[in-house]
Write a protein that holds these residues in place. Structure first.
Motif, short mmCIF file in Angstrom:
data_model
loop_
_atom_site.label_atom_id
_atom_site.label_comp_id
_atom_site.label_asym_id
_atom_site.label_seq_id
_atom_site.Cartn_x
_atom_site.Cartn_y
_atom_site.Cartn_z
N LYS A 1 14.97 6.08 7.38
CA LYS A 1 14.10 7.14 7.90
C LYS A 1 14.08 8.34 6.96
CE LYS A 1 14.53 8.12 12.29
NZ LYS A 1 15.14 8.31 13.64
N ALA A 2 15.22 8.71 6.43
CA ALA A 2 15.28 9.84 5.49
C ALA A 2 14.47 9.53 4.24
CB ALA A 2 16.73 10.15 5.13
N HIS A 3 14.59 8.30 3.73
CA HIS A 3 13.84 7.92 2.53
C HIS A 3 12.34 8.00 2.77
CE1 HIS A 3 12.91 5.74 -1.18
NE2 HIS A 3 11.97 5.16 -0.45
N PHE A 4 11.90 7.50 3.92
CA PHE A 4 10.46 7.43 4.20
C PHE A 4 9.90 8.67 4.89
CE2 PHE A 4 11.09 2.82 3.60
CZ PHE A 4 10.05 2.59 2.71
N ASN B 1 0.81 -1.22 0.00
CA ASN B 1 0.00 0.00 0.00
C ASN B 1 0.85 1.27 0.00
OD1 ASN B 1 0.86 -0.42 2.63
ND2 ASN B 1 -1.10 0.09 3.57
N ILE B 2 2.18 1.15 0.08
CA ILE B 2 3.05 2.33 0.01
C ILE B 2 3.74 2.49 -1.34
CG2 ILE B 2 3.47 2.42 2.49
CD1 ILE B 2 6.22 1.11 1.92
N GLU B 3 3.52 1.55 -2.26
CA GLU B 3 4.24 1.60 -3.54
C GLU B 3 3.98 2.87 -4.33
OE1 GLU B 3 3.42 -2.26 -5.34
OE2 GLU B 3 5.40 -2.92 -4.67
N GLY B 4 2.80 3.41 -4.25
CA GLY B 4 2.49 4.65 -4.97
C GLY B 4 3.06 5.89 -4.30
N GLU B 5 3.60 5.73 -3.09
CA GLU B 5 4.07 6.87 -2.31
C GLU B 5 5.59 6.94 -2.19
OE1 GLU B 5 1.80 6.97 1.44
OE2 GLU B 5 0.47 5.54 0.45
N THR B 6 6.29 5.91 -2.67
CA THR B 6 7.74 5.89 -2.52
C THR B 6 8.36 5.06 -3.62
OG1 THR B 6 9.51 5.60 -0.91
CG2 THR B 6 7.85 3.88 -1.00
N ASP B 7 9.63 5.24 -3.84
CA ASP B 7 10.37 4.50 -4.87
C ASP B 7 11.23 3.45 -4.18
OD1 ASP B 7 12.13 3.59 -6.84
OD2 ASP B 7 12.50 5.59 -7.66
N MET B 8 10.76 2.22 -4.18
CA MET B 8 11.47 1.15 -3.48
C MET B 8 12.80 0.82 -4.15
SD MET B 8 9.77 0.63 -0.76
CE MET B 8 10.52 -0.85 -0.11
N SER B 9 12.89 0.96 -5.46
CA SER B 9 14.18 0.73 -6.14
C SER B 9 15.21 1.76 -5.67
CB SER B 9 14.01 0.81 -7.66
OG SER B 9 13.26 -0.29 -8.11
N ALA B 10 14.78 2.99 -5.50
CA ALA B 10 15.70 4.03 -5.01
C ALA B 10 16.13 3.71 -3.58
CB ALA B 10 15.03 5.40 -5.06
N LEU B 11 15.21 3.19 -2.75
CA LEU B 11 15.59 2.80 -1.40
C LEU B 11 16.63 1.69 -1.44
CD1 LEU B 11 15.30 2.89 1.69
CD2 LEU B 11 13.40 1.25 1.44
N CYS B 12 16.45 0.71 -2.30
CA CYS B 12 17.42 -0.38 -2.42
C CYS B 12 18.80 0.15 -2.76
CB CYS B 12 16.97 -1.39 -3.47
SG CYS B 12 15.53 -2.37 -3.01
N ARG B 13 18.88 1.07 -3.72
CA ARG B 13 20.18 1.62 -4.12
C ARG B 13 20.78 2.43 -2.98
NH1 ARG B 13 23.57 -0.39 -6.78
NH2 ARG B 13 24.75 0.05 -4.92
N THR B 14 19.96 3.24 -2.31
CA THR B 14 20.44 4.04 -1.18
C THR B 14 21.02 3.15 -0.09
OG1 THR B 14 18.87 5.84 -1.59
CG2 THR B 14 19.69 5.62 0.67
#
Length: 135
Positions: free
Chosen positions: A95-98, A11-24
């Motif tokens: 935390k910064a990502h989210f 339910n958070i996929e439309g609100e954040t970029d999970m691929s970007a989190l993985c790279r970060t």
């Protein structure tokens, strides 16, 4: 190893970029140093994988709550101080990502680090390490 696996409510996929989190988080892992200044995690062995939960229940179910669970698995041999620094750095990056999501909705975030002492079997087959072990 090391592997960081992220399980999250979709339910958070439309609100954040999970691929970007993985790279970060992969970059954060690669930046970690031990007490002697050596890279903690080998470049070719660092992996961050994210999976949405096909089925989930969070809290009392009375709202569209979200949850993110991050689990780092690593081999033994790192000091407690190094493990804490790694956990603190990964949690700060998460935390910064989210932060924008956290400000807009109810979300729980948990990060755990597991050490795998006494492995029974640890088989590997990879041609990634030679790409980064050029001296």
């Amino acid at each position: 190893m090391p592997h960081l696996v992220i399980l999250y409510t979709p339910n958070i996929e439309g609100e954040t970029d999970m691929s970007a989190l993985c790279r970060t988080l992969a970059d954060c892992m690669l930046a970690q140093r031990d007490d002697e200044g050596r890279q903690v995690y080998p470049t070719g062995g660092t992996r961050v994988l994210a999976y949405p939960a096909a089925h989930y229940a969070v809290a009392d179910g009375k709202a569209d709550y979200a949850f993110v669970y991050l689990n780092v698995r690593m081999g033994s041999g790192r000091s407690a101080a190094v493990q804490k620094r790694i956990g603190d750095a990964l949690l700060a990056a998460t935390k910064a990502h989210f932060a924008p999501v956290f400000d807009a909705r109810a979300i729980g975030i948990t990060l755990q680090i597991d050490e795998s002492p006494g492995q029974v079997y640890d088989g590997k087959h990879s041609n990634l390490h030679p790409l980064f072990n050029k001296a």
